[in-house]
Design a protein around this motif. Sequence first.
Motif, PDB file in Angstrom:
ATOM      1  N   UNK A 157       0.849  -1.188   0.000  1.00  0.00           N
ATOM      2  CA  UNK A 157       0.000   0.000   0.000  1.00  0.00           C
ATOM      3  C   UNK A 157       0.883   1.235   0.000  1.00  0.00           C
ATOM      4  N   UNK A 158       0.466   2.245  -0.737  1.00  0.00           N
ATOM      5  CA  UNK A 158       1.191   3.511  -0.769  1.00  0.00           C
ATOM      6  C   UNK A 158       0.183   4.642  -0.614  1.00  0.00           C
ATOM      7  N   UNK A 159       0.683   5.807  -0.197  1.00  0.00           N
ATOM      8  CA  UNK A 159      -0.205   6.936   0.094  1.00  0.00           C
ATOM      9  C   UNK A 159       0.176   8.159  -0.719  1.00  0.00           C
ATOM     10  N   UNK A 160      -0.848   8.856  -1.202  1.00  0.00           N
ATOM     11  CA  UNK A 160      -0.668  10.194  -1.724  1.00  0.00           C
ATOM     12  C   UNK A 160      -0.962  11.176  -0.610  1.00  0.00           C
ATOM     13  N   UNK A 161      -1.183  12.432  -0.967  1.00  0.00           N
ATOM     14  CA  UNK A 161      -1.453  13.429   0.060  1.00  0.00           C
ATOM     15  C   UNK A 161      -2.656  13.065   0.909  1.00  0.00           C
ATOM     16  N   UNK A 162      -3.819  12.873   0.253  1.00  0.00           N
ATOM     17  CA  UNK A 162      -5.047  12.512   0.963  1.00  0.00           C
ATOM     18  C   UNK A 162      -5.736  11.317   0.314  1.00  0.00           C
ATOM     19  N   UNK A 163      -4.988  10.385  -0.200  1.00  0.00           N
ATOM     20  CA  UNK A 163      -5.586   9.172  -0.748  1.00  0.00           C
ATOM     21  C   UNK A 163      -4.632   8.003  -0.562  1.00  0.00           C
ATOM     22  N   UNK A 164      -5.151   6.802  -0.784  1.00  0.00           N
ATOM     23  CA  UNK A 164      -4.368   5.585  -0.579  1.00  0.00           C
ATOM     24  C   UNK A 164      -4.611   4.633  -1.740  1.00  0.00           C
ATOM     25  N   UNK A 165      -3.563   3.909  -2.124  1.00  0.00           N
ATOM     26  CA  UNK A 165      -3.653   2.912  -3.182  1.00  0.00           C
ATOM     27  C   UNK A 165      -3.148   1.580  -2.620  1.00  0.00           C
ATOM     28  N   UNK A 170      -5.733 -10.266  -5.882  1.00  0.00           N
ATOM     29  CA  UNK A 170      -7.042 -10.673  -6.386  1.00  0.00           C
ATOM     30  C   UNK A 170      -7.139 -10.363  -7.875  1.00  0.00           C
ATOM     31  N   UNK A 171      -7.408 -11.360  -8.669  1.00  0.00           N
ATOM     32  CA  UNK A 171      -7.499 -11.176 -10.110  1.00  0.00           C
ATOM     33  C   UNK A 171      -8.664 -10.249 -10.461  1.00  0.00           C
ATOM     34  N   UNK A 172      -8.394  -9.279 -11.314  1.00  0.00           N
ATOM     35  CA  UNK A 172      -9.411  -8.318 -11.706  1.00  0.00           C
ATOM     36  C   UNK A 172      -9.535  -7.138 -10.774  1.00  0.00           C
ATOM     37  N   UNK A 173      -8.920  -7.218  -9.611  1.00  0.00           N
ATOM     38  CA  UNK A 173      -8.945  -6.105  -8.644  1.00  0.00           C
ATOM     39  C   UNK A 173      -7.563  -5.925  -8.035  1.00  0.00           C
ATOM     40  N   UNK A 174      -6.572  -5.891  -8.896  1.00  0.00           N
ATOM     41  CA  UNK A 174      -5.201  -5.845  -8.380  1.00  0.00           C
ATOM     42  C   UNK A 174      -4.835  -4.470  -7.831  1.00  0.00           C
ATOM     43  N   UNK A 175      -5.601  -3.413  -8.185  1.00  0.00           N
ATOM     44  CA  UNK A 175      -5.304  -2.081  -7.671  1.00  0.00           C
ATOM     45  C   UNK A 175      -6.602  -1.421  -7.227  1.00  0.00           C
ATOM     46  N   UNK A 176      -6.627  -0.954  -5.973  1.00  0.00           N
ATOM     47  CA  UNK A 176      -7.803  -0.303  -5.396  1.00  0.00           C
ATOM     48  C   UNK A 176      -7.394   1.032  -4.809  1.00  0.00           C
ATOM     49  N   UNK A 177      -8.318   1.990  -4.812  1.00  0.00           N
ATOM     50  CA  UNK A 177      -8.009   3.327  -4.304  1.00  0.00           C
ATOM     51  C   UNK A 177      -9.141   3.815  -3.406  1.00  0.00           C
ATOM     52  N   UNK A 178      -8.806   4.731  -2.499  1.00  0.00           N
ATOM     53  CA  UNK A 178      -9.793   5.368  -1.625  1.00  0.00           C
ATOM     54  C   UNK A 178      -9.254   6.723  -1.211  1.00  0.00           C
ATOM     55  N   UNK A 179     -10.162   7.643  -0.875  1.00  0.00           N
ATOM     56  CA  UNK A 179      -9.733   8.947  -0.395  1.00  0.00           C
ATOM     57  C   UNK A 179     -10.293  10.095  -1.207  1.00  0.00           C
ATOM     58  N   UNK A 180      -9.525  11.164  -1.272  1.00  0.00           N
ATOM     59  CA  UNK A 180      -9.933  12.390  -1.955  1.00  0.00           C
ATOM     60  C   UNK A 180      -9.857  12.217  -3.466  1.00  0.00           C
ATOM     61  N   UNK A 181     -10.963  12.434  -4.200  1.00  0.00           N
ATOM     62  CA  UNK A 181     -10.949  12.261  -5.657  1.00  0.00           C
ATOM     63  C   UNK A 181     -10.752  13.570  -6.418  1.00  0.00           C
ATOM     64  N   UNK A 182     -10.453  14.653  -5.707  1.00  0.00           N
ATOM     65  CA  UNK A 182     -10.474  15.991  -6.298  1.00  0.00           C
ATOM     66  C   UNK A 182      -9.638  16.116  -7.564  1.00  0.00           C
TER      67      UNK A 182
END
Length: 540
Positions: A157-165, A170-182
């Motif tokens: 897992x890695x973090x941006x300023x106000x979001x996380x990746x 899991x096949x088909x969901x290898x990358x997920x994101x959450x946080x600020x979408x601005x």
Amino acid sequence: MEPVDEEVKGGELLFCGTTAWDAMGRRRTTPEENLVSPTRLRPLMGVDIRFVASGCVSCHCVALDVQGRCYTWGRNEKGQLGHGDKVQRDRPTIVSELSKYKIVKAGAGRSHSVVVTEDGLSFAFGWNKHGQLGSGSVKNEVELSPVRCLVSEVKTAVCGGEFTVWLTSIEGSSILTAGLPQYGQLGHGSNNEYNTKDSSVKLAYEAQPRPRAIASLSEKTIVKIACGTNHTVAVDKNGHVYTFLDCHGLDCLAAGDRLGHREQKDEWTPRCVDVFTRHNVLPPDAVVSAGSANSACTAGGGQLYMWGKIKNSGDDWMYPKPLMDLSGWHLRCMDSGNMHHFVGADSSCISWGHAQSGELGYGPNGQKSSAIPKKVDILEGMHVISVACGFAHSLVVVDRTNIADRLEQLEVHDGKAADEVVEVPDSGPAMAEKTPKRSSVKKTQNSKKRKNSESSSEDEDEDEENSEYDSDDSDEMLNGQAEHGRGAKSSGRGRGKNTGKSASGRKSNGRGRGRPPSQTKSSQSAEGKGSGRRGRPRKS
């Protein structure tokens, strides 16, 4: 950043940069608050650290040891250290609530932290206003202790300023994101913008607290990720590079540059960078990094490419360009801070960029900043395991094998004990002229002139995401363009006039100032001169 294709082992953590955690980005730090040479931290002396994390807008640090214990220290105004309080920690302190897990990966954002366990679970703590903790809720704007992220089978897992990746298996969901979408950095095709009232032009951005797979990458297997303040870089198993963020308004130029697509346009969904296709895909051991407004990776032959805002002065790099100063080096790890970079390569540690707090590690007699890559002389000959760059600090983990006597010669930093540090209230922007207009209206004219306010109203919290140490403005605000201009000019003298031997072994013409190309490393040592003071850092 994580070492690549290397046996996981521990080493000694060394720190350089400012230790004034509450002052970062808010006022100029004093010399006694800065560690300008790589320094040992007493609480971690002898501890086998395997991984370190910070972020280009982070004013706190995370370190993991080989037993899986998680240490955090630094600013803690939003509970980003995970100790159940908002007390600043000057000394690395174990996060006790994670003690029953073996933590193997970690990331740090502006005011939040995310960790990954050996079993594929993920926990987060700190600021959650935009859902960046991935807990599925924003009911608690601040989480002082670790909470479970709604992801499974997590690899890193890695973090941006106000979001996380998160990366999962899991096949088909290898990358997920959450946080600020601005800024479109979540990669879902929208910035979730809406008006707060029908009659108002005030815009807001709907938080995304539940980690969501990026649909456009569902058929790709993402294997590497890196985050800047507001952009994301991802690499799939075929060696193709994808970048995404929003590009609008005044952010358009910098956005287009850091994405590497040769044009400024909205990129709310991942787009492949055409430079890294066909015969120039990234190898499995590639290094990927992202700074506040730049990106970097190693491609064919280990060549380092960079793009975006590389330095304060001069044009930005619209598309990936090879950094010829590091041609021929084998890079194992790299990370970027606000405007500085650290690399572990061969038996050297190399840094460069704009700095004011000693984060480049050049020592009390060395230059503050360097426009070109330069060896950290005191670490020459050491094997770097992991590096991480924060807003105004750097972390380096070195292998202790055969260097015990050299480590004994380094300075040791104690820091204040937790009971000596009082809880710091949430501070508003340090310099009123840089605050959003909504916030400044609520201040008196007199308070606008103060450079560091002791406290702020609760209303200022809503603008924390545009705080005083925002990546694109902080370097100008904190350090001053005039001072940087002088530093950049002096550090660039002689560039290209004498580079010694190139990667192919050919001698340079030796014109201009600098060492003659025939001068060997041993002769340099005999004369008492450190290596790599001018031109490209030379391999031993």
